[in-house]
Structures are given as C-alpha cells and as structure tokens.
Scaffold this active site. Sequence first.
Site, PDB file in Angstrom:
ATOM      1  N   LYS A  38       0.812  -1.233   0.000  1.00 42.69           N
ATOM      2  CA  LYS A  38       0.000   0.000   0.000  1.00 42.69           C
ATOM      3  C   LYS A  38       0.847   1.286   0.000  1.00 42.69           C
ATOM      4  O   LYS A  38       0.424   2.330   0.504  1.00 42.69           O
ATOM      5  CB  LYS A  38      -1.001   0.047   1.184  1.00 42.69           C
ATOM      6  CG  LYS A  38      -1.812  -1.193   1.422  1.00 42.69           C
ATOM      7  CD  LYS A  38      -2.276  -1.909   0.191  1.00 42.69           C
ATOM      8  CE  LYS A  38      -3.382  -1.236  -0.580  1.00 42.69           C
ATOM      9  NZ  LYS A  38      -3.737  -2.101  -1.773  1.00 42.69           N
ATOM     10  N   HIS A  82       7.568  -6.909  -2.457  1.00 41.54           N
ATOM     11  CA  HIS A  82       7.322  -6.501  -1.066  1.00 41.54           C
ATOM     12  C   HIS A  82       8.301  -7.225  -0.133  1.00 41.54           C
ATOM     13  O   HIS A  82       8.189  -7.100   1.087  1.00 41.54           O
ATOM     14  CB  HIS A  82       5.909  -6.898  -0.618  1.00 41.54           C
ATOM     15  CG  HIS A  82       4.784  -6.213  -1.325  1.00 41.54           C
ATOM     16  ND1 HIS A  82       4.757  -4.871  -1.601  1.00 41.54           N
ATOM     17  CD2 HIS A  82       3.603  -6.705  -1.787  1.00 41.54           C
ATOM     18  CE1 HIS A  82       3.610  -4.570  -2.198  1.00 41.54           C
ATOM     19  NE2 HIS A  82       2.904  -5.660  -2.340  1.00 41.54           N
ATOM     20  N   SER A  93      -4.987   2.923   3.943  1.00 41.26           N
ATOM     21  CA  SER A  93      -5.127   2.275   2.641  1.00 41.26           C
ATOM     22  C   SER A  93      -5.294   0.764   2.826  1.00 41.26           C
ATOM     23  O   SER A  93      -6.151   0.127   2.196  1.00 41.26           O
ATOM     24  CB  SER A  93      -3.890   2.589   1.787  1.00 41.26           C
ATOM     25  OG  SER A  93      -3.996   1.984   0.521  1.00 41.26           O
TER      26      SER A  93
END
Length: 287
Positions: free
Chosen positions: A44, A99, A129
């Site tokens: 995010k 990530h 988010s």
Amino acid sequence: MSSQKYIYYHGIPMPSEAHNTESLEYARNFSVEDTDVFAVTYPKSGTVWMQEILPLLLNGGDTTPIKTIPNWDRVPWLEEKRLAIVVDKLSSPRAMVTHFPYHLMPESFHTSKAKVINVMRNPKDVLVSSYFFHQMAKFLDDPGTFDEFMDTFLEGKVLFGKWTDHVKGWKSAELGNRIMYITYEEMVQDLPAALRRMADFLDRNLSEEVIQKIAQHCSFGKMKTNDMSNFSLVPKQYMDPDKSPFLRKGVAGDWKNHFSSEQLAKFTKAIRAEMESEGFSLPWSLD
Ligand code: PPS
C-alpha cells in the site's frame, strides 16, 4: 490470522492467493540480471503506481505495455506465482516489484548490479489504505474495526509483517548507488520532478515532453480508468470494488479523516519506539 489465507515464509505472512512455497523458492533462487530494476515497497505504498511508471521510463514513454498488459504481468511481483509464468515474456531491461524484506532478496541480487527504487509512504496512510484494501480483497482477513486493525498492523500481523521492520531493513541496505529512496508523498506532490529523479537514476535521458507525457499517463485519474491497472479484470469474488476501489483516493494525509487523537497518540508512540535506535529519521513528522 487465518491459516488458510496466509502462507508464512521465514516467519512473514503473505497471502496464499498469490504466493506458495514454489513461488517463494523460485524468487529466492531467481537469477537477477544486471539490467533488472526492482521497485521495492511495503504493501500500500505505491507498488501499482510503479508498475505504470517503470515501463514508461525504461522504454522512453511508449504506452503500449501499460495499455495492453495487466500490471501483474507487465511488472510482476518477484515473490508471486505469476513471475515464473511470465518471466520469459518480460522485455529487457526487466522491471519487477517486490514486497520482500531486504534479507529475503535472492542471492543473485546481491552480486548483481540490479537497481532498486524504494518507495516509502507515511505509515498512517499505509494503515488507512490497507484497512480499506482488507475490506475489498476477499483473500485477506476481515480487518474488523479500524481500531482493531490498527493493533493488528502495529503488531505486524498483516501481510509482509511489520512496517517498521520492512523500512529498517531497506534503509540500512548497503547497496551504494544501486538504490534510490523516494516517498509516495514526493510523488503525489510533484510527479514530474519524481519522474526526473527516477529517470536520472535509471540513466534515462528523457525530454521534458516525454516526462510530462509519462506523468499524465501515471496520474491517479488516468490509472483509475486503465483496465490494465485498476484491477477491474479481477473477478469480484477476489476483489470487490463495491466495498472499496483498489485505486481508492490516491492522496497524502487521508489518515486525518480516520484517526482519533487517542489513536494518533498510540500509533505515534508505537512507531517511535520501534524506530528510536535507528540511525536515520523518517521523512515525515509522525504527529
Ligand atoms: S499493493 O496492494 O501493495 O500493491 O498496493 P499499492 O499499489 O502499493 O498501494 C495502493 C495505494 O496506492 C495508490 N495509488 C496512487 N496514488 C496516487 N497516484 C497514483 N497514480 C496511484 N496509483 C495507486 C492507491 O490509490 C492506494 O492508495 P489509497 O490511499 O488506498 O488510495
């Protein structure tokens, strides 16, 4: 966390929908090329934005890939199942997102000359988010109330673990001039300036006209209507835009609409405690 929805890899939870043991081992053994470019993000923080930006910067503004290839195949996640399927179709120089925390990057990455753009976002907006994302992404746990989710987030019981661990690992990565740090907020504030910095870092000499064209194609409004980037191709049973669109607000500071003063105090205290022994300061005020 629901055991069916997450796979734990080196203690870090990742959604089983997109990751399995094979994809994670594939990522760890991946053969990184010197010309590869990775955008590294905690979830995010601007990943999908980078999947729009990188092909355009690397190919001099040709919009064909962003108009014809879904973001997950155009600039795949290093750790996800799709990489093995699309890897042979990636054009050179290859762009990928990840990530992964720094310590899980493939061994070949460390000996390569591959470049990294690390995008960080104010953790308060990451939390907001992520809260909405957990409502729309059916393959993730229900977040509960915002207050409950804040605790879950601060404990690191969310996909890819604690925000602070991710940031600390990448901030202390010893990659010299192979890594560039930028914030989501800088990108929101002045996208053409952010694109110029990235183009310089990637040794791309782009005219002002091309920079402006890329900025236009990577604007929030334009990406929201690009079916190759807005996740409208994903069946509703996995991602339900009626609950919350993936491209939700695209602003800095939305946390102000969601945090109570007590929540702000708790959040700030927890993040400060985790960061206090670090040799760098965060680019935003936490208060
Ligand atoms: S994920 O699930 O980790 O891949 O999510 P990620 O792409 O990292 O982050 C999603 C948030 O990035 C916002 N976004 C943008 N903001 C501004 N401009 C552009 N062009 C843009 N593209 C994506 C997206 O809207 C999510 O943030 P929120 O705050 O929820 O709107």
